[in-house]
Write an enzyme that holds these catalytic residues in place. Structure first.
Site, short mmCIF file in Angstrom:
data_model
loop_
_atom_site.label_atom_id
_atom_site.label_comp_id
_atom_site.label_asym_id
_atom_site.label_seq_id
_atom_site.Cartn_x
_atom_site.Cartn_y
_atom_site.Cartn_z
N HIS A 155 41.54 53.19 42.09
CA HIS A 155 40.83 52.92 43.33
C HIS A 155 41.59 51.91 44.17
CE1 HIS A 155 39.22 50.09 40.33
NE2 HIS A 155 39.06 49.23 41.34
N HIS A 173 44.81 50.75 41.90
CA HIS A 173 44.83 50.30 40.51
C HIS A 173 43.67 50.92 39.74
CE1 HIS A 173 42.06 47.48 42.44
NE2 HIS A 173 41.52 47.28 41.26
N ARG A 182 30.65 43.22 39.69
CA ARG A 182 31.17 44.29 38.84
C ARG A 182 30.84 44.03 37.38
NH1 ARG A 182 37.46 44.93 37.74
NH2 ARG A 182 36.83 43.75 35.89
N ASP A 196 41.24 49.67 36.59
CA ASP A 196 40.86 48.33 36.14
C ASP A 196 41.48 47.96 34.79
OD1 ASP A 196 39.33 47.61 38.35
OD2 ASP A 196 37.51 48.51 37.55
#
Length: 328
Positions: A263, A113, A280, A115
């Site tokens: 990723h 995916h 994150r 983000d």
């Protein structure tokens, strides 16, 4: 890929032929000069994801470093409990997620995916900091969407240049419909239409902007054609040649260009009782534009930026109205 860039303040060591580089010679907790930040940005644009080993950042330090590259967003459209006092921090913590929702995160989030592409303005970049990672397992893999596009034949590139796709949360995840997490997604639906190929706003490169995590369908074609095209594109972006795999240690940081990468979260931890805690931050992104000039459109949901969402108090229709107004 040859390195034609000159770096005077950092050391850049590629980790694969197309994707990824480790940056050495700097301390991210220090007050970095504009020249150093500029070289980090250049390395990021070239290699799509860069890694920093053995850093010493806390939440505030991570936010400060992220802010040198753009506006820092709130944590996540569906996570409204960040660490106290740090609304920009998203914990990547399997035990926290399991306790809160009763789901094993790696059981459903095992798709490649990019983000938050369900938003009309997906993050421009993401920064992930490792705090407590297992000694064995838990690697993350990135792929270069520019290299994937350039690896297509000319007729397929021409076709992809003019296609549009719908992106939404839960498009291909195996989320139980009665779970608390499914309920949370339902309260804040995000759906957007993006070009299948986006033009990078800084480099002008074209990237194959689809991913198995969020891309639901290709528009203006039949369901069968959509499925076949997506299978072809997904296979292209996940070819091992375009990827790099990162072995985490505590204190490591990864910074990726979300406009040019996808990723893959760890695939090897479901059977191991270990903790894995990372944090994150994300940078507010622009609205993708395709080679033919098509600009991404919001279907449902709000823009993803520094303002905390009002999704749990407002209807999806009101959110869409706000999103359109914000983007004009």
């Amino acid at each position: 890929m040859s390195d034609n860039h000159i770096y005077n303040h950092i050391q850049v060591k590629p980790t694969s032929g197309f994707t990824g580089a480790e940056i050495e010679g700097i301390d991210l907790s220090a007050q970095l000069s504009d020249e150093v930040i500029g070289e980090i940005r250049q390395a990021l644009l070239q290699w799509k994801v860069v890694f920093f080993r053995n850093q010493h950042l806390d939440h505030a330090g991570q936010i400060a470093f992220t802010s040198r590259f753009g506006e820092v967003t709130y944590a996540h459209p569906h996570e409204d409990e960040p660490p106290e006092g740090f609304e920009q921090i998203l914990p990547i913590d399997r035990s926290r997620f399991e306790q809160r929702y009763g789901l094993r995160r790696t059981s459903y989030e095992n798709q490649w995916h990019t983000d938050v592409t369900a938003a009309v303005n997906p993050p421009a970049g993401s920064i992930l900091r490792a705090v407590n990672v297992p000694e064995v397992g838990g690697d993350t893999t990135w792929t270069n969407l520019v290299a994937a596009y350039e690896g297509l034949s000319a007729p397929l590139r021409e076709l992809a240049d003019n296609l549009k796709a719908e992106h939404r949360f839960g498009a291909r995840y195996n989320i139980p419909p009665t779970s608390k997490f499914a309920e949370r997604i339902g309260k804040n639906p995000l759906v957007s239409i993006h070009p299948v190929v986006r033009v990078h706003p800084e480099t002008g490169e074209r990237a194959l902007f689809v991913n198995p995590g969020f891309t639901a369908r290709i528009l203006d074609v039949s369901r069968q054609e959509s499925d076949l095209l997506l299978e072809l594109f997904f296979n292209q972006i996940t070819k091992p040649a375009y990827t790099t795999r990162f072995r985490w240690n505590n204190g490591d940081i990864a910074f990726w260009d979300n406009r040019a990468t996808a990723h893959l979260a760890p695939q090897d931890l479901d059977h191991i009782d270990v903790e894995r805690v990372l944090y994150r931050t994300t940078i507010t992104g622009d609205i993708p534009v395709g080679p033919n000039g098509f600009k991404s459109e919001v279907v449902e949901g709000a823009v993803f930026n520094r303002s905390l969402p009002k999704a749990f108090q407002q209807s999806a229709e009101n959110q869409a109205d706000q999103a359109v107004a914000a983007l004009v």
